[in-house]
Design a protein around this motif. Structure first.
Motif, PDB file in Angstrom:
ATOM      1  N   ILE B 353      10.011  -1.503  -7.335  1.00  0.00           N
ATOM      2  CA  ILE B 353       8.690  -2.140  -7.432  1.00  0.00           C
ATOM      3  C   ILE B 353       7.756  -1.549  -6.395  1.00  0.00           C
ATOM      4  O   ILE B 353       6.618  -1.171  -6.686  1.00  0.00           O
ATOM      5  N   LEU B 357       4.504   0.527  -7.336  1.00  0.00           N
ATOM      6  CA  LEU B 357       3.186  -0.024  -7.016  1.00  0.00           C
ATOM      7  C   LEU B 357       2.402   0.923  -6.130  1.00  0.00           C
ATOM      8  O   LEU B 357       1.208   1.144  -6.334  1.00  0.00           O
ATOM      9  N   LEU B 361      -0.928   2.150  -7.932  1.00  0.00           N
ATOM     10  CA  LEU B 361      -2.203   1.554  -7.521  1.00  0.00           C
ATOM     11  C   LEU B 361      -3.135   2.604  -6.942  1.00  0.00           C
ATOM     12  O   LEU B 361      -4.353   2.481  -7.049  1.00  0.00           O
ATOM     13  N   GLY B 367      -7.051   3.142  -4.002  1.00  0.00           N
ATOM     14  CA  GLY B 367      -6.791   2.658  -2.644  1.00  0.00           C
ATOM     15  C   GLY B 367      -5.301   2.497  -2.427  1.00  0.00           C
ATOM     16  O   GLY B 367      -4.542   2.290  -3.373  1.00  0.00           O
ATOM     17  N   GLN B 368      -4.915   2.600  -1.179  1.00  0.00           N
ATOM     18  CA  GLN B 368      -3.501   2.418  -0.847  1.00  0.00           C
ATOM     19  C   GLN B 368      -3.136   0.947  -0.925  1.00  0.00           C
ATOM     20  O   GLN B 368      -3.913   0.083  -0.525  1.00  0.00           O
ATOM     21  N   ILE B 369      -1.946   0.689  -1.367  1.00  0.00           N
ATOM     22  CA  ILE B 369      -1.481  -0.689  -1.383  1.00  0.00           C
ATOM     23  C   ILE B 369      -1.193  -1.122   0.052  1.00  0.00           C
ATOM     24  O   ILE B 369      -0.716  -0.330   0.872  1.00  0.00           O
ATOM     25  N   VAL B 370      -1.569  -2.334   0.377  1.00  0.00           N
ATOM     26  CA  VAL B 370      -1.270  -2.824   1.727  1.00  0.00           C
ATOM     27  C   VAL B 370      -0.291  -3.987   1.708  1.00  0.00           C
ATOM     28  O   VAL B 370       0.466  -4.174   2.655  1.00  0.00           O
ATOM     29  N   SER B 371      -0.328  -4.759   0.663  1.00  0.00           N
ATOM     30  CA  SER B 371       0.576  -5.895   0.672  1.00  0.00           C
ATOM     31  C   SER B 371       0.869  -6.344  -0.737  1.00  0.00           C
ATOM     32  O   SER B 371       0.088  -6.094  -1.663  1.00  0.00           O
ATOM     33  N   SER B 372       1.986  -6.988  -0.909  1.00  0.00           N
ATOM     34  CA  SER B 372       2.264  -7.659  -2.163  1.00  0.00           C
ATOM     35  C   SER B 372       3.079  -8.897  -1.842  1.00  0.00           C
ATOM     36  O   SER B 372       3.712  -8.991  -0.788  1.00  0.00           O
ATOM     37  N   SER B 373       3.026  -9.849  -2.751  1.00  0.00           N
ATOM     38  CA  SER B 373       3.757 -11.088  -2.546  1.00  0.00           C
ATOM     39  C   SER B 373       4.728 -11.269  -3.695  1.00  0.00           C
ATOM     40  O   SER B 373       4.377 -11.016  -4.839  1.00  0.00           O
ATOM     41  N   LEU B 374       5.909 -11.690  -3.372  1.00  0.00           N
ATOM     42  CA  LEU B 374       6.845 -11.994  -4.436  1.00  0.00           C
ATOM     43  C   LEU B 374       7.703 -13.187  -4.050  1.00  0.00           C
ATOM     44  O   LEU B 374       7.831 -13.540  -2.879  1.00  0.00           O
ATOM     45  N   HIS B 382       6.180 -11.870   1.747  1.00  0.00           N
ATOM     46  CA  HIS B 382       5.099 -10.900   1.747  1.00  0.00           C
ATOM     47  C   HIS B 382       5.666  -9.545   2.150  1.00  0.00           C
ATOM     48  O   HIS B 382       6.483  -9.451   3.062  1.00  0.00           O
ATOM     49  N   PRO B 403       1.737 -15.293   7.969  1.00  0.00           N
ATOM     50  CA  PRO B 403       0.772 -15.466   6.885  1.00  0.00           C
ATOM     51  C   PRO B 403       0.263 -14.123   6.393  1.00  0.00           C
ATOM     52  O   PRO B 403       0.216 -13.152   7.154  1.00  0.00           O
ATOM     53  N   LEU B 404      -0.128 -14.123   5.147  1.00  0.00           N
ATOM     54  CA  LEU B 404      -0.605 -12.879   4.546  1.00  0.00           C
ATOM     55  C   LEU B 404      -1.790 -12.311   5.311  1.00  0.00           C
ATOM     56  O   LEU B 404      -1.938 -11.103   5.436  1.00  0.00           O
ATOM     57  N   LEU B 405      -2.604 -13.199   5.842  1.00  0.00           N
ATOM     58  CA  LEU B 405      -3.766 -12.771   6.610  1.00  0.00           C
ATOM     59  C   LEU B 405      -3.367 -11.856   7.755  1.00  0.00           C
ATOM     60  O   LEU B 405      -4.110 -10.974   8.157  1.00  0.00           O
TER      61      LEU B 405
END
Lengths: 433, 961
Positions: B353, B357, B361, B367-374, B382, B403-405
């Motif tokens: 994955i 991704l 992406l 743009g580069q992927i920075v985060s994903s949540s599953l 995260h 946190p995702l932030l």
């Protein structure tokens, strides 16, 4: 490559990954991309890792969700300055699914027999879905798709109209009746308000789509209330951009209602309606509510009834030399949407869980996908504000209301709080909202 | 080349001692430095004890606890029969010894007898010359392993047991440092045996008698021998670390113990009771457990910690994006992975994955992927991404911890730390020999994030404050402690002296050699607070990231570090990535290599950045720690130790902007107030402050002025909003407060009296600094009443430079909040240019003990994560992954200020009739770009309509750097 600042919505069958439709930006994503977007989610699900969302450095996002184990919806947002928030995408998927249920019914979607037939049938949803995607309503201050609270208009003299609506609905053998002015719910019967907020929002959008016709009879499934049994939505244009609609069973016929009931009940109050329309063109708030001149826009949500009213003054009521020129209403609505998203995802609670306790298990599992940043607080956030280069935003949450306020930069920061409480009192006291 | 440097080295070493003596004369504070220098002498006589830990690539991480704590550990280790390691070993292999060791030894230790030399090696195994060793050094240790002879002795022991003479092994911890620098104690006084070990042996007059048995005639109280409780009078000491000892050679044997270490004594127990003296009966006494953090740093016991987090999904992977389709090897794209738990295996299973991704992406959205949540096992995880070249770093963390932030900040922190340590991610992950080190690195990383409470002893003020750690560690800044200027000047002078590299033979005039290293700068920490910094900001941040990652700052907070020596090559961000600006200016950093030296002694820790190449001689191979430099840093620290008390005093002063405790604003039915008073440290201090000088004079001014300054509430009772209860006049307060203090039993007034204490306490504490402007410290107390208002806060650092009138104005300024009552709960001010932030010290926070206040601080930090994230999004794009972010901000536009109002209710509200009282407070963050970029976070009570701008400026006013 996906265009900037657009959203692409993909729908596939969950089991086999057959693409059903793709809406959104003019240029479709290549099939291979759609395939891999679906593939990563399926692969993860097989391994016990349910993919929910991802984000890139430029703010574009992908959100996945499977509904009823039958359909997979994927939303991809392009990068850009005006990136779409994750909350918005999640709501978009939910609204899209509800649209599809509204038009086709849950049975048709959940028990898919013929993919090709479903593809054809889904075309009837395109208008509704496109309306959700094109975000045109945002310029006019429609926030229902994001807040899941019905956009309301507060008429100055609701009593007469309410009486007319109640008796009209009763005469039409129904308990569900609603008067929409400028696309906003001006009045509704008590039962109508007991519909799920998402349903009220969707029905309003649906009626708005029918703005060209004088009357119509439309079969609808209620996504929460009756996802498998269709009702009839009867809709009549009373005046330009003033509609009355009722939800009813097999009787009465459209012709009967249109020819006998509409004129009978609504012609006596047509002047009041006209006054409502005029007011609605200026502001959803009645003129008796006096806002401070430096309030640029506001959104007030009643947390109990799940209604919202927004206002965005067209011009300065009290022109002042030092006042900054107002930015366009579209920009102010946009800022308000952003601020709502900001505050709700971080501090305040959105009332999702309390209103739909009977929602399906997949929805509750989905709720846990949202990271509750506010869950990390030991004390309860009740108010918040932001100062940016353009404006100042103030959010306020009481047990009954949520108020989001946009003001001029000239308002001192320490005075924001009193401006907000004053505004809240002014609106609630005069309208009883 | 190498040999010539070697010779120079050895001479250098001898002269190094002299130079330190010079240093004594130069030092301003002669007495203290002299004593402290003598402290370090042992290290010149003998090779430093950390030499054995130097690894093949020259890296060193040597951590030694302070005496008390180390004994505890050693006892524990001895009990568990495991090897007594008191330091980290990153590599499994023994460090190699260079070929010319023998030659070197001849130079330095020609006098000592060969036998003793061997013994010293056995005892300490800590002899290694101090210069850069060749990479191709070969192990010459074969000649130094007399183990076979010693093994025979253990065999003999079994025989002895049969003869009713029980032999027992006792491990004791000896520290020659305690003896000081004086020449070995004369034999008449018992010699080293008595001084070091604490064993009294009266050998009679048999001086000529060779090899007399060392029968123990007595034990010195509190000595190692008596503390271990297994050495009994009447026993005979047979061997020390398997070397037979008699009265003839014991002194020499003991004198070969180079530094603090554990030795095994073999004792012969005679008599009938001896049979019962079984070693099994002598379990070491219950000793305080050494914290998990230290054990983790030592590389011990990681399994248990890992097991305890195994069920929480977390992983780090370094994946190759270029798949070699020809070789069909399984998992070939995984270049590195940690940990190997089951949950991690599940994440590893879905690495497809992440790879897909990342690849897709970029094509779809540009743009580069920075985060994903599953969602994994019903837990939200995260995943953060960082792409470097053709490889991808993936870090998965549970959402309830990070946190995702904040995820992106965490990932960026890891990447930067790794880059500083290894140069690039590729060089960190792609070399197989790094993997045990990386395992250790990420073990620390995940433990800090997932279960920080287990790492600390629980004594830390904010042990459970995960958000606090996240927020403060995520700031691109170091915690700063403002010092009174005189101390600050002294500290800076000492550091500058060190940085000038002017120590004796190091000047280039002495030799025709280029110096080995140039000191680029150094920074000094005290108890984890930065107190002096002579490094550029980016370098400081690099150093600090390293320290944070290895928890060195937290470690030094408590009295733990006996000695810490870290040496490693680093790749500072600023120097390895030349910015375009410097290119325009026609200057570029020299092509050089950089080394980081961290030396910690007790609460002090100094980090030094050295440059090799450039104007110093280029480094060849992988140079190990250089004794001269390390010793110089140590000497600097010893010199600074005289300031210990002054800095400690600063830490003890009441908070500079006065802080309030949240609990004071919330009358609680469940809490017993009187109980709280008794334990309030501030109150105790106050009573102490009142008593000594004539109470009538001081008491009157103190209370009277405190009344007008802070606002007495008297006996009127408290209401939720303190502002309303402030109508009392000062005169009224004068009488009442005096009564309050004497009686102190009214439940309503006591919180106020406690709150009012800072003026009293601070006055007392400001004496020290007030006294330093010339007129004797005792007079300071009586000088203060001439001010019309009391100085409610610590003014020491500022007042001296001001006239009296100005200082009167200052008093009003330093109480940050307007209104009569102080309503400030907590604050963080970050100065972006210098890379420092100030916040209340741990002690200040812990003094404000209460049930709600810790919650409030946790809340504050959690909120700051969000505020800072809002600021970050509106900042101009940083140079991140080379990709340019669009200049215009998105969404809401640039956020300058953001505030949140919180409402809190006391827990366990028992009174059913009344609704629980509520207390509301603001957390406000503000970002100032002009004139100096600053970020400012405050938390204060709702009762004031405050303009935080002013607070920001006021606070930064106190930040004299």
């Amino acid at each position: 490559m996906l265009q900037a600042e657009t959203v692409q919505l993909l729908c596939l069958t969950a089991a086999s990954g057959v693409p059903l439709f793709s809406r959104g930006s003019s240029k479709q994503l290549p099939f291979s991309v759609i395939g891999s977007l679906n593939g990563v989610h399926m692969f993860g699900a097989g391994q016990g890792a349910l993919l929910s969302s991802c984000e890139t450095e430029r703010g574009s996002r992908v959100v996945w969700r499977v509904f009823q184990d039958s359909l997979m919806l994927i939303a991809v947002s392009g990068s850009g300055n005006n990136a779409v928030s994750k909350l918005h995408l999640h709501r978009l998927l939910e609204n899209t699914w509800n649209c599809m249920v509204l038009v086709l019914g849950q049975d048709e979607l959940a028990n898919m027999r013929n993919v090709e037939r479903l593809k054809r049938e889904l075309r009837s949803c395109y208008r509704l879905i496109d309306r959700l995607l094109e975000r045109r309503g945002e310029d006019q201050g429609f926030m229902g798709d994001l807040t899941h609270c019905a956009d309301c208009l507060l008429p100055s003299h609701p009593a007469i109209l309410q009486q007319a609506l109640d008796s009209f609905t009763q005469a039409a053998n129904s308990e569900f009746g609603c008067l929409l002015i400028q696309g906003r719910v001006a009045l509704a019967t008590e039962k109508w308000w007991r519909l799920a907020p998402q349903e009220v929002v969707l029905l309003s959008i649906l009626v708005n789509l029918l703005s060209g016709v004088t009357s119509c009879d439309y079969p609808v499934f209620l996504p929460q209330g009756s996802p498998t049994v269709a009702h009839r939505l009867l809709c009549f244009q009373l005046l330009p951009s003033a509609f009355v609609c009722v939800l009813c069973g097999p009787s009465p016929s459209l012709h009967h209602v249109e020819s006998e009931l509409v004129g009978c009940f609504w012609s006596p109050v047509v002047e009041t309606l006209r006054g409502c329309l005029e007011q609605g063109e200026r502001s959803p708030l009645p003129p008796s509510v006096s806002l401070r001149w430096d309030v640029q826009a506001l959104l007030l949500i009643n947390r109990e009834t799940r209604r919202s009213v927004g206002a965005c003054p067209r011009a300065r009521s009290h022109p002042s030399s030092e006042a900054q020129p107002l930015s366009s209403p579209g920009r102010r609505w946009e800022l308000l949407r952003h601020f709502y998203t900001f505050a709700v995802t971080r501090y305040f609670t959105s009332e999702e869980a309390s209103t739909s306790p009977d929602s399906s298990t997949s929805a509750t599992a989905h709720e846990s996908l949202h990271e509750e940043f506010s869950g990390g607080f030991t004390h309860q956030p009740v108010q918040c504000y932001l100062v940016t280069d353009e404006c100042k935003c103030y959010g306020l949450q009481t047990p009954q209301h949520q108020l989001y306020l946009l003001t001029d930069l000239s308002v001192p920061t320490f005075a924001l709080r009193s401006v907000a409480t004053h505004t809240l009192n002014a609106v609630t006291a005069t309208t009883g909202f | 080349m190498a040999s010539s440097r070697l010779e120079k080295r050895s001479t250098v070493r001898e002269e190094g001692e002299k130079s330190e003596e010079f240093g004594v004369n130069d030092g301003s504070d002669t007495e203290s430095t002299a004593s402290s220098y003598s402290y370090s002498d042992y290290s010149n006589d003998l090779e430093p004890e950390w030499l054995d830990d130097v690894q093949k690539n020259g890296e060193l991480f040597y951590l030694e606890l302070s005496e008390g704590e180390e004994e505890a550990v050693l006892a524990q280790v001895a009990a568990s029969q495991s090897a007594a390691t008191n330091h980290v070993r990153f590599s499994e292999k023994e460090a190699e010894i260079i070929t010319d060791e023998g030659k070197k030894r001849k130079d330095s230790n020609a006098k000592s007898e060969p036998k003793l030399k061997k013994l010293a090696k056995i005892l300490g195994r800590k002899r290694r010359p101090s210069q850069r060793r060749g990479v191709d050094g070969k192990d010459s240790r074969t000649s130094q392993q007399p183990a076979s002879i010693l093994k025979n002795q253990t065999g003999q022991r079994a025989g002895l047991v049969v003869q009713q003479l029980h032999l027992k092994d006792v491990c004791v911890y000896l520290n020659p440092k305690k003896l000081g620098s004086t020449s070995p104690p004369p034999p008449e006084k018992g010699g080293l045996l008595e001084a070091l070990l604490g064993v009294v042996h009266r050998g009679g007059d048999s001086k000529g008698q060779m090899g007399e048995r060392l029968v123990i005639h007595g034990l010195v109280p509190h000595s190692p021998a008596s503390k271990c409780a297994q050495i009994l009078i009447g026993d005979a000491l047979v061997a020390v670390d398997d070397v037979d000892v008699t009265s003839e050679n014991i002194e020499r044997v003991l004198s070969c113990i180079p530094g603090p270490t554990q030795v095994r004594l073999t004792l012969e127990t005679a008599g009938a009771g001896g049979g019962e003296v079984d070693s099994a009966m002598f379990r070491p006494r219950a000793l305080p457990q050494v914290s998990q953090l230290v054990r983790l740093l030592w590389g011990e016991d990681t399994m248990e910690l890992q097991m305890s987090v195994a069920h929480i999904p977390h992983i780090v992977m370094y994946l190759s994006l270029k798949l070699d389709s020809e070789s069909s090897q399984e998992e070939q794209e995984i270049l590195y992975q940690y940990p190997l738990s089951e949950a991690a295996a599940q994440l590893k299973g879905v690495r497809g994955i992440f790879l897909t991704l990342c690849d897709m992406l970029e094509n779809v959205t540009g743009g580069q992927i920075v985060s994903s949540s599953l969602l994994l096992r019903k837990q939200l995880v995260h995943v953060g991404y960082w792409k470097e070249g053709a490889n991808l770093l993936v870090i998965g963390l549970p959402a309830d911890r990070v946190p995702l932030l904040h995820l992106q900040t965490v990932v960026e922190g890891v990447v930067r730390t790794l880059r500083v340590m290894y140069g690039s991610l590729d060089s960190a992950f792609c070399e197989a020999e790094n993997s045990p080190r990386l395992d250790h690195f990420f073990c620390l990383f995940f433990q800090q994030l997932i279960q920080p409470s287990r790492l600390s002893d629980g004594s830390g003020p904010s042990s459970a404050d995960v958000s606090g750690t996240l927020f403060l560690d995520g700031l691109p800044a170091v915690r700063w402690l403002t010092l009174p200027p005189d101390i600050k000047v002294e500290v800076d002078t000492v550091l500058s002296d060190f940085e000038s590299s002017d120590f004796g033979e190091m000047s280039e005039d002495s030799y025709d050699m280029r110096r080995l290293y140039v000191t680029l700068g150094s920074c000094l920490f005290y108890k984890g607070y930065l107190i002096a910094n002579h490094l550029p900001k980016e370098d400081l941040l690099d150093v600090c990231l390293y320290c944070q990652h290895y928890c060195l700052l937290a470690l030094a907070t408590e009295q733990r570090v006996g000695q810490l020596v870290v040496w490693r090559e680093v790749f500072p961000q600023r120097r390895t990535q030349s910015s375009p600006l410097t290119l325009h200016l026609g200057y570029c950093e020299p092509h050089a290599r950089y080394f980081l030296v961290i030396v910690g002694l007790r609460h002090f820790m100094q980090c030094v950045l050295l440059e090799a190449g450039g104007c110093a001689s280029p480094a060849v191979g992988s140079p190990g720690p250089d004794c001269i430099y390390v010793d110089q840093v140590k000497a600097t620290l010893l010199q600074l130790e005289s300031l210990d008390s002054a800095i400690e005093e600063r830490l003890c002063t009441p908070p500079t902007p006065c802080l309030s405790c949240a609990d004071w604003f919330l009358p609680s039915a469940t809490r017993d107030r009187l109980d709280g008073i008794g334990s309030s440290p501030i109150l105790n201090r106050l009573t102490a402050a009142i008593k000594p000088p004539s109470p009538s004079l001081i008491g009157r001014t103190l209370f009277g002025e405190a009344g007008s300054g802070v606002g007495p509430v008297g006996l009127k009772g408290r209401r939720p909003s303190p502002q309303r209860s402030l109508s009392d006049s000062g005169s009224e307060g004068r009488g009442e407060t005096a009564m309050t203090f004497t009686s102190g039993h009214s439940p309503h007034t006591t919180p106020d009296s406690a709150r009012r204490i800072p003026p009293g306490g601070s006055r007392r504490d400001s004496l020290g600094s007030g006294g330093s402007d010339g007129s004797g410290s005792s007079g300071g107390l009586f000088k203060i009443p001439r001010l019309k208002q009391p100085n409610p806060f610590y003014l020491g650092s500022l007042r001296k430079s001001l006239t009296d009138r100005e200082s009167e104005e200052m008093q009003n300024i330093l109480k940050l909040t307007a209104g009569v009552e102080n309503t400030l709960f907590h604050y963080v001010l970050m100065e972006t240019v210098q890379g420092i932030f100030i916040a209340p010290t741990h002690r200040e926070v812990s003094q404000l003990s209460g049930s709600i206040h810790p919650q409030l601080i946790r809340n504050f930090h959690h909120c700051c994560l969000s505020i800072r994230h809002a600021f970050q999004q509106s900042l101009p794009p940083r140079e991140r992954r080379g990709a340019e972010r669009p200049q215009a901000s998105r969404g809401l536009g640039p956020v300058k200020e953001h505030g949140i109002l919180f409402q809190c209710k006391p827990e366990n509200w028992t009174d059913q009739k009344k609704p629980p009282p509520t207390m509301t407070y603001w957390v406000i963050g503000r970002m100032v770009l002009e004139p100096v970029p600053q970020e400012f976070y405050v938390c204060f009570h709702d009762s004031v309509a405050e303009v935080p701008v002013e607070m920001a400026f006021r606070l930064s006013f106190g930040l004299a750097v």
